[in-house]
Each structure stands twice: as structure tokens, then as C-alpha cells.
Design an enzyme around this catalytic site. Sequence first.
Site, short mmCIF file in Angstrom:
data_model
loop_
_atom_site.label_atom_id
_atom_site.label_comp_id
_atom_site.label_asym_id
_atom_site.label_seq_id
_atom_site.Cartn_x
_atom_site.Cartn_y
_atom_site.Cartn_z
N PRO A 72 4.31 4.47 3.57
CA PRO A 72 3.52 4.29 4.81
C PRO A 72 2.19 5.03 4.77
O PRO A 72 1.32 4.76 5.60
CB PRO A 72 4.43 4.84 5.92
CG PRO A 72 5.65 5.37 5.27
CD PRO A 72 5.61 5.08 3.82
N GLU A 96 12.36 10.90 2.55
CA GLU A 96 11.03 11.26 3.06
C GLU A 96 9.92 10.94 2.06
O GLU A 96 8.78 11.34 2.25
CB GLU A 96 11.00 12.74 3.45
CG GLU A 96 11.94 13.09 4.60
CD GLU A 96 11.68 12.30 5.87
OE1 GLU A 96 10.53 12.30 6.34
OE2 GLU A 96 12.62 11.65 6.37
N ARG A 127 3.15 -16.58 -4.43
CA ARG A 127 2.60 -17.84 -3.91
C ARG A 127 1.21 -18.11 -4.46
O ARG A 127 0.72 -19.23 -4.38
CB ARG A 127 2.45 -17.82 -2.39
CG ARG A 127 3.56 -17.25 -1.62
CD ARG A 127 3.26 -17.23 -0.13
NE ARG A 127 3.29 -18.56 0.44
CZ ARG A 127 2.25 -19.27 0.80
NH1 ARG A 127 1.06 -18.78 0.69
NH2 ARG A 127 2.39 -20.46 1.28
N ASP A 164 -4.11 -21.51 3.74
CA ASP A 164 -3.36 -20.50 4.48
C ASP A 164 -4.27 -19.59 5.29
O ASP A 164 -5.35 -19.24 4.84
CB ASP A 164 -2.57 -19.59 3.53
CG ASP A 164 -1.28 -20.22 3.06
OD1 ASP A 164 -0.90 -21.26 3.62
OD2 ASP A 164 -0.65 -19.65 2.17
CL1 6GU Z 1 5.48 0.52 1.81
N1 6GU Z 1 7.36 2.05 2.88
C1 6GU Z 1 8.01 2.58 3.92
N2 6GU Z 1 9.05 3.39 3.70
N3 6GU Z 1 7.68 2.34 5.18
C2 6GU Z 1 6.65 1.54 5.37
C3 6GU Z 1 5.94 0.94 4.34
C4 6GU Z 1 6.31 1.21 3.07
N4 6GU Z 1 4.96 0.18 4.87
C5 6GU Z 1 5.08 0.31 6.17
N5 6GU Z 1 6.09 1.13 6.49
#
Ligand code: 6GU
Length: 253
Positions: A90, A117, A155, A170
Amino acid sequence: MRFDIITLFPAIFDGYLTQGLLSKAIQRDLVEIHRHNLRDWAPPTPHRPVDDKPFGGGPGMLIQVEPTVRCVEAVEASLPGESNRVVLTPQGKRFDQPMAEDFANRDRLLLLCGRYEGFDQRVMDILQPQEVSIGDFVLNGGEVAAMVIIDAVIRLVPGVLGDEQSNIDDSFSRGNRLLEFPQYTRPREFRGHTVPDVLLGGDHAAIARWRAEQSRRRTLQRRRDLLGDPQNLEIDNLEIDLNQTKRNHPKSE
Ligand code: 6GU
């Protein structure tokens, strides 16, 4: 195109790899997907641990640098050429269609899926991967994000889709940064809801004009951010039908 996925849960991908477009692309040798269990690179003592508590305290566990770096180096040593390392996190740059197009131009992608984590920072410092997120929310691990990325990228691999035009049309592709126009198929009428007359008339220029206007109207209503500076776009005489907005998105008002 070849993907190598490094994960603690390789079985998560079982169904995904055996269904639909992806399984056809694999059968036709257009795409190769190889899974590697990170735990195989952990010390054998007693349960092959791959995670530990963060120095300095705090909740949860981190994936350790040693098995991760060993695993990546072993996978890469078995293959020729550049591997394009990607860590799913994230904290990464937000994945989007231009990034998918960039990935589709590579021969190989190595996807590192975090859990708990996340990874010890030294995984990033040593391996210098691209860090990628699929959006502003927290998943339990990178596996679902890896599937999202593989889905969007394959794709774009030539031959994977039957109709080469369809990924140019798209939403968000290089040829079109607008949302898609509404589409209809049979029947012409269901519970009083009818198909717009213009689509039944056979006037292809009128259909193209109607679709372009619908795309821009939807984009303006739902995703104004995609249009950039509105002054650069010919949207002055585009009437927004607020009743239509309410019908399609009753909860968005
Ligand atoms: Cl790539 N990994 C995790 N654990 N949570 C996420 C993510 C990735 N992308 C958005 N939330």
C-alpha cells in the site's frame, strides 16, 4: 510474457490460473506464470520461519530480509535477462492503465507479495524494486493485488484477447481516457426500459456521435478528475441530465 510470483500462499492463485482468459493464454504459451514459496528459502529450523517482530516495537510481524533476498536472487539466477522487480505494497505508486501498458512491454515481471505488516525495509533497499499499490485501502496481503496486475497486463499482451481493437477502446487505455458509453443487447424492451432509438437506426455516424457524447457525459458526472482542465475540452455545450444521474446512481446524491 513471464510472471514470477513470490508468495507465502501460492495456493491462493490456483483458481485464478485455471479459469478464463488467463488459463487460455497459458495453454497457448502467450503467458507463463511461476509461483515460488518464500518459505522454501527460510532456515529449516523447526517451522521455517519467515517473519519476526519489528525492532522498536509495534503491532504485527514483518517478513524478513534474508529469505526474501535469497529467494529473489535464486529465481533470477535461474533465468536470463532483466526481471523487473515489483513489490506489492500500500506504500507503492498507484497502479493504473499506463503502468499496465508499461509492464506489458516487459518480457518478465517478478511480483513480490507482502503479508502481515509488510517487508523489512532492507528488502526495498537491497532489491530496489518498483513499489506498487492497487489503491488507497489495505489488503491482507499482496496476492490479490498481484492478480489484479496480472489481469490488467495480460489483456495487453498481443494475441491474448481475440479482438485486438477491444483493449484500445477500453476505458483508460492510450486511445481513450474517458469512461465507456452504455451498451445494450436484446431484448429491445424489458419492464418498460427500452434501448435508445439511435442504436437501432443503423446511422453509424449518429451512433458514434451519441456514444462519444455519452462517454463524455459519464466522465464529467462520475470522474471529472479524468478530464483534466475542463477548459481544454469541448464540453461547453454538454448538458448534464441530472435526472439520468439520479436514476443511475440513486445513492450518490
Ligand atoms: Cl499492493 N498490498 C496490500 N497489502 N494492500 C494494498 C495494496 C497492496 N494495494 C492496496 N492495498
